[in-house]
Design a protein around this motif. Structure first.
Motif, mmCIF file in Angstrom:
data_model
loop_
_atom_site.group_PDB
_atom_site.id
_atom_site.type_symbol
_atom_site.label_atom_id
_atom_site.label_comp_id
_atom_site.label_asym_id
_atom_site.label_seq_id
_atom_site.Cartn_x
_atom_site.Cartn_y
_atom_site.Cartn_z
ATOM 1 N N ASN A 1 0.749 -1.192 -0.052
ATOM 2 C CA ASN A 1 0.099 -0.026 -0.015
ATOM 3 C C ASN A 1 0.777 1.065 0.053
ATOM 4 O O ASN A 1 2.021 1.071 0.186
ATOM 5 C CB ASN A 1 -1.014 0.022 1.317
ATOM 6 C CG ASN A 1 -0.299 0.029 2.516
ATOM 7 O OD1 ASN A 1 0.587 0.937 2.834
ATOM 8 N ND2 ASN A 1 -0.890 -0.843 3.431
ATOM 9 N N ILE A 2 0.365 2.375 -0.354
ATOM 10 C CA ILE A 2 1.095 3.711 -0.575
ATOM 11 C C ILE A 2 1.827 3.918 0.678
ATOM 12 O O ILE A 2 2.962 4.701 0.723
ATOM 13 C CB ILE A 2 0.346 4.697 -0.885
ATOM 14 C CG1 ILE A 2 0.994 5.851 -1.431
ATOM 15 C CG2 ILE A 2 -0.866 5.148 -0.238
ATOM 16 C CD1 ILE A 2 1.972 5.772 -2.350
ATOM 17 N N ASP A 3 1.257 3.862 2.036
ATOM 18 C CA ASP A 3 1.992 4.247 3.306
ATOM 19 C C ASP A 3 3.132 3.634 3.305
ATOM 20 O O ASP A 3 4.392 4.132 3.560
ATOM 21 C CB ASP A 3 0.915 3.804 4.636
ATOM 22 C CG ASP A 3 -0.177 4.726 4.494
ATOM 23 O OD1 ASP A 3 -0.059 6.003 4.009
ATOM 24 O OD2 ASP A 3 -1.128 4.298 4.983
ATOM 25 N N GLU A 4 3.258 2.121 3.092
ATOM 26 C CA GLU A 4 4.501 1.245 3.258
ATOM 27 C C GLU A 4 5.474 1.714 2.054
ATOM 28 O O GLU A 4 6.585 1.945 2.428
ATOM 29 C CB GLU A 4 4.177 -0.276 2.625
ATOM 30 C CG GLU A 4 3.263 -0.895 3.902
ATOM 31 C CD GLU A 4 3.976 -0.840 5.224
ATOM 32 O OE1 GLU A 4 5.199 -1.206 5.210
ATOM 33 O OE2 GLU A 4 3.102 -0.652 6.192
ATOM 34 N N VAL A 5 5.054 2.141 0.752
ATOM 35 C CA VAL A 5 5.913 2.450 -0.158
ATOM 36 C C VAL A 5 6.781 3.886 0.109
ATOM 37 O O VAL A 5 7.766 4.022 0.096
ATOM 38 C CB VAL A 5 5.087 2.611 -1.464
ATOM 39 C CG1 VAL A 5 5.953 3.639 -2.542
ATOM 40 C CG2 VAL A 5 4.706 1.301 -1.990
ATOM 41 N N LEU A 6 5.949 4.626 0.517
ATOM 42 C CA LEU A 6 6.475 5.992 1.104
ATOM 43 C C LEU A 6 7.404 5.917 2.173
ATOM 44 O O LEU A 6 8.476 6.588 2.295
ATOM 45 C CB LEU A 6 5.325 7.237 1.435
ATOM 46 C CG LEU A 6 4.469 7.555 0.257
ATOM 47 C CD1 LEU A 6 3.403 8.510 0.957
ATOM 48 C CD2 LEU A 6 5.296 8.326 -0.659
ATOM 49 N N LYS A 7 7.016 5.058 3.206
ATOM 50 C CA LYS A 7 7.893 4.723 4.273
ATOM 51 C C LYS A 7 9.296 4.154 3.950
ATOM 52 O O LYS A 7 10.528 4.590 4.243
ATOM 53 C CB LYS A 7 7.310 3.613 5.343
ATOM 54 C CG LYS A 7 6.302 4.411 6.213
ATOM 55 C CD LYS A 7 5.715 3.427 7.213
ATOM 56 C CE LYS A 7 4.603 4.128 7.926
ATOM 57 N NZ LYS A 7 3.835 2.955 8.558
ATOM 58 N N CYS A 8 8.912 3.254 2.812
ATOM 59 C CA CYS A 8 10.453 2.643 2.168
ATOM 60 C C CYS A 8 11.402 3.725 1.678
ATOM 61 O O CYS A 8 12.490 3.797 1.835
ATOM 62 C CB CYS A 8 9.754 1.896 1.180
ATOM 63 S SG CYS A 8 11.211 0.836 0.364
#
Length: 206
Positions: free
Chosen positions: A179-186
């Motif tokens: 999901n986008i939250d995980e991608v941005l955290k990455c």
């Protein structure tokens, strides 16, 4: 066949050609191909694995150019308001721009078309251009603002960034199946920024 923002689609055309279609894209094709050619119309981005049929060339028509092929694998990114990139994975294709200028592509060639005119042709590593099919985004020093533009299309949400943050370069491989939250955290692990959420919009700040 229309794929809305935030989704991807797969399609098998009447001749057996397989097409994977990216977010915010559409493809128009007949129920069955008749006549001497197999013609489809594309807006947006799609990855083609064309069924071989030497007697009936496969033609992709799009805004500002058309592409002719016998049997091959290639990717076209042709979003409105952006330059067009055609990347050939295998086989050969011939592209004609709006002024009838032609270009022949060999595997690993990228052809750039700007405002309907062939701008340049060069050899590239095709992986970065076709990895979206497998839910991977390859980052090779892209500006964060370019990446968020792609992620906005992919997830169907508005992601914007502060200009100072937007010019930062990012390297690596992003799994965009998360999901986008995980991608941005990455991304945040290599590039410090603050994530601000407002409704369905996301803003990346210093």
């Amino acid at each position: 066949y229309i794929v809305p923002m935030g989704e991807r689609g797969e399609l098998t055309l009447p001749d057996g050609t397989k097409v994977q279609i990216n977010s915010e894209s559409s493809i128009i094709y007949p129920k069955s191909f008749r006549g001497d050619t197999r013609t489809v119309y594309l807006s947006g981005e799609a990855n083609f694995d064309v069924h071989k049929d030497k007697k009936h060339p496969f033609i992709v028509e799009a805004n500002g150019f058309n592409l002719r092929v016998l049997g091959t694998k290639f990717n076209i990114s042709n979003y409105e308001g952006e330059a067009t990139n055609i990347v050939l994975v295998e086989g050969s294709v011939e592209v004609t721009d709006k002024n009838e200028k032609k270009a022949q592509l060999v595997p690993s060639d990228l052809l750039n078309i700007t405002n309907g005119n062939i701008a340049y042709q060069k050899q590239v590593d095709v992986t970065g251009y076709i990895s979206w099919v497998d839910g991977i985004l390859m980052l090779e020093g892209n500006n964060l603002s370019e990446i968020t533009k792609k992620l906005s299309k992919y997830y169907g949400i508005s992601i914007q960034c502060n200009p100072e943050v937007g010019k930062e370069k990012v390297y690596g491989k992003l799994d965009i199946k998360d999901n986008i939250d995980e991608v941005l955290k990455c991304i945040q692990q290599t590039l410090p920024f603050v994530i601000v959420k407002e409704g369905k919009s996301i803003y990346l700040n210093k």
